[in-house]
Scaffold this active site. Structure first.
Site: not given
Ligand code: NAP
Length: 246
Positions: A159, A157, A63, A8, A155
């Site tokens: 994490k 669970a 993935v 991602g 979510y």
């Molecule tokens: P985001 O902007 O929504 O990006 C999600 C990413 O996950 C994208 O790159 C997407 O790929 C990829 N993805 C989703 N399903 C996938 C799959 N089946 N196979 C491969 N790639 C997949 O979210 P983000 O905020 O950057 O989040 C990144 C991580 O940080 C996540 O694990 C999220 O739970 C964690 N997180 C985020 C926050 C926050 O506040 N933003 C807080 C805590 C934790 P595509 O670009 O190809 O769609």
């Protein structure tokens, strides 16, 4: 030259970490899944070449599927060789639905993407790291893995599971020279946060001791620290403005 794989990686936190890995001198394998993210990945790879002189490889793969994870690792080894120095498990999704309305298919998908994919990637990359007797894995968890959040039971669970996986593998591979750590970000401005009810976000923001939402760079910085922190393994670092103090 060193090699890193990130899932991602085309946008959001992933993009920030790709740029940081490139700055640290890694060739970077950037996984994405959506067709929309193909161009983003290609542009990012062009950018790291120009700005940091490192090479990239974009691999489209879902993935949640073991065979597609294998495709990422096979292509990485084919392009950059047998040594995989860093794996960043970052791909993630959220449903933002009440547990009363969510379907088994929806919550299963969250576990598959947010937790099982991390296991698949660790399972495929650890043999390379064990052979080289070195490596660093960073698993992206969330404050949702450290505290309860309404309408995020699935979510939370997934994490919390990521933290358990990190600890278990850290014990098993500690003497193999491989370190496995987690990052549990607080609220960071990305598409994921923009997709959540903004009234709830504003409400939660009030309870952050630092009074602000974090930046992608806060997480990329934590990743860089953990990659180089030679006496850290099995730990969860949580850049979160003080909202949780685990
Ligand atoms: P985001 O902007 O929504 O990006 C999600 C990413 O996950 C994208 O790159 C997407 O790929 C990829 N993805 C989703 N399903 C996938 C799959 N089946 N196979 C491969 N790639 C997949 O979210 P983000 O905020 O950057 O989040 C990144 C991580 O940080 C996540 O694990 C999220 O739970 C964690 N997180 C985020 C926050 C926050 O506040 N933003 C807080 C805590 C934790 P595509 O670009 O190809 O769609």
């Amino acid at each position: 030259m060193k090699t890193a794989i990130i899932t991602g990686g085309a946008r959001g936190l992933g993009e920030g970490m790709v740029l940081k890995l490139a700055e640290m001198g890694y060739n970077v394998v950037v996984n994405y899944v959506s067709d929309n993210s193909k161009e983003l990945s290609d542009r990012l790879i062009e950018r790291i070449k120009v700005e940091y002189g490192v090479n990239g490889l974009a691999v489209q793969a879902d993935v949640s599927d073991y065979s597609q994870c294998k495709k990422i690792v096979d292509k990485a080894a084919e392009k950059f060789g047998q040594q995989i120095d860093v794996l960043v498990n970052n791909a993630g999704i959220t449903n933002n639905l009440s547990f009363l309305t969510i379907t088994p298919e929806q919550y299963s998908r969250v576990i598959q993407v947010n937790l099982l994919s991390y296991m698949h990637m660790c399972h495929l990359v650890l043999p390379f790291m064990a052979e080289a007797k070195q490596g660093s894995i960073i698993n992206i968890s969330s404050i949702g893995g450290l505290m309860g959040v309404s309408e995020q039971g699935d979510y939370c669970a997934s994490k919390a599971g990521v933290i358990g996986l990190t600890r278990g593998l850290a014990v098993e591979f500690g003497k193999s020279g491989i370190r496995i750590n987690a990052i549990a970000p607080g609220m960071i401005w990305t598409d994921m946060l923009r997709g959540v009810d903004q009234i709830a976000v504003e409400h939660l923001k009030q309870s952050i001791p630092q009074g602000k939402i974090g930046d992608v760079e806060d997480i990329a910085g934590a990743m860089a620290y953990l990659i180089d922190a030679s006496y850290m393994t099995g730990q969860t670092v949580s850049p979160n403005g003080g909202i949780v103090m685990p």
